[in-house]
Design a protein around this motif. Structure first.
Motif, mmCIF file in Angstrom:
data_model
loop_
_atom_site.group_PDB
_atom_site.id
_atom_site.type_symbol
_atom_site.label_atom_id
_atom_site.label_comp_id
_atom_site.label_asym_id
_atom_site.label_seq_id
_atom_site.Cartn_x
_atom_site.Cartn_y
_atom_site.Cartn_z
ATOM 1 N N HIS A 15 -4.521 3.988 12.510
ATOM 2 C CA HIS A 15 -5.064 4.250 13.191
ATOM 3 C C HIS A 15 -4.157 4.336 14.713
ATOM 4 O O HIS A 15 -5.099 4.905 15.822
ATOM 5 N N GLU A 61 -12.480 -7.786 -2.193
ATOM 6 C CA GLU A 61 -13.222 -6.458 -2.357
ATOM 7 C C GLU A 61 -13.803 -6.834 -0.385
ATOM 8 O O GLU A 61 -14.076 -8.164 0.233
ATOM 9 N N GLN A 63 -11.272 -3.726 -1.307
ATOM 10 C CA GLN A 63 -10.000 -3.256 -0.657
ATOM 11 C C GLN A 63 -9.087 -2.501 0.217
ATOM 12 O O GLN A 63 -10.316 -1.096 -0.271
ATOM 13 N N THR A 64 -8.666 -2.703 1.219
ATOM 14 C CA THR A 64 -8.417 -1.709 2.458
ATOM 15 C C THR A 64 -7.677 -1.058 2.098
ATOM 16 O O THR A 64 -6.388 -1.145 0.936
ATOM 17 N N TRP A 65 -7.225 0.495 2.065
ATOM 18 C CA TRP A 65 -5.788 1.617 1.982
ATOM 19 C C TRP A 65 -4.809 0.267 1.880
ATOM 20 O O TRP A 65 -3.483 0.109 0.715
ATOM 21 N N HIS A 66 -4.442 -0.537 3.359
ATOM 22 C CA HIS A 66 -3.310 -1.189 3.757
ATOM 23 C C HIS A 66 -2.810 -2.649 2.034
ATOM 24 O O HIS A 66 -1.839 -2.707 2.027
ATOM 25 N N ASP A 67 -4.476 -3.241 1.664
ATOM 26 C CA ASP A 67 -4.383 -3.795 0.684
ATOM 27 C C ASP A 67 -3.299 -2.962 -0.630
ATOM 28 O O ASP A 67 -2.610 -3.840 -1.104
ATOM 29 N N LYS A 68 -4.297 -2.271 -1.243
ATOM 30 C CA LYS A 68 -3.410 -1.622 -1.859
ATOM 31 C C LYS A 68 -2.313 -1.211 -2.066
ATOM 32 O O LYS A 68 -1.037 -1.228 -2.758
ATOM 33 N N GLU A 108 -6.567 7.830 -3.963
ATOM 34 C CA GLU A 108 -7.100 6.826 -3.011
ATOM 35 C C GLU A 108 -6.883 8.510 -1.861
ATOM 36 O O GLU A 108 -6.277 8.821 -1.843
ATOM 37 N N SER A 110 -5.360 8.096 1.339
ATOM 38 C CA SER A 110 -4.355 7.459 1.461
ATOM 39 C C SER A 110 -3.569 7.849 0.862
ATOM 40 O O SER A 110 -2.867 7.526 -0.445
#
Length: 129
Positions: A15, A61, A63-68, A108, A110
């Protein structure tokens, strides 16, 4: 410390184009290699620590793309070293449903998460019985 280093990687790249992607990727790779080295040396103990770390991420909860992405990279980094049967048992853990979570990340939005998922699935195929 290496887990915390993974948390700082890639956070704003998708971003915020002012973030230096090469520097950020180098830091991410260094943390990942550190986890991989520890896994090769202490094996099952590193797997236990990583699964605990990932389970904390999975319990949040949303979960962001970054967490995953962080969770997938951490798991991929500890595939080589632990006992293969222990590794398979961790991935099939009922309490985490980790295996299904990994597979679902292949869809996903991302691209980073999809690529990390693909890499992890390849490593699972290589190191699990």
């Amino acid at each position: 410390m290496l887990f915390e280093g993974l948390k700082m990687t890639g956070f704003d790249i998708e971003h915020d184009h002012s973030v230096d992607e090469d520097t950020n990727n180098s830091f991410s790779a260094a943390c990942s290699q550190g986890l991989k080295f520890l896994s090769q040396v202490i094996g099952n103990e590193m797997l236990d620590m990583t699964v605990g770390y990932v389970s904390n991420i999975l319990s949040t909860e949303p979960q962001t793309w970054h967490d995953k992405y962080i969770a997938l990279i951490a798991l991929a980094s500890c595939m080589e070293g632990p006992d293969p049967n222990m590794l398979m048992n961790s991935l099939h853990s009922n309490e985490l449903a980790m295996y299904h979570w990994i597979i679902n990340n292949g869809q996903e939005p991302s691209e980073r998460v999809r690529c990390a998922t693909s890499a992890l699935v390849c490593l699972i195929a290589q190191y699990c019985p």
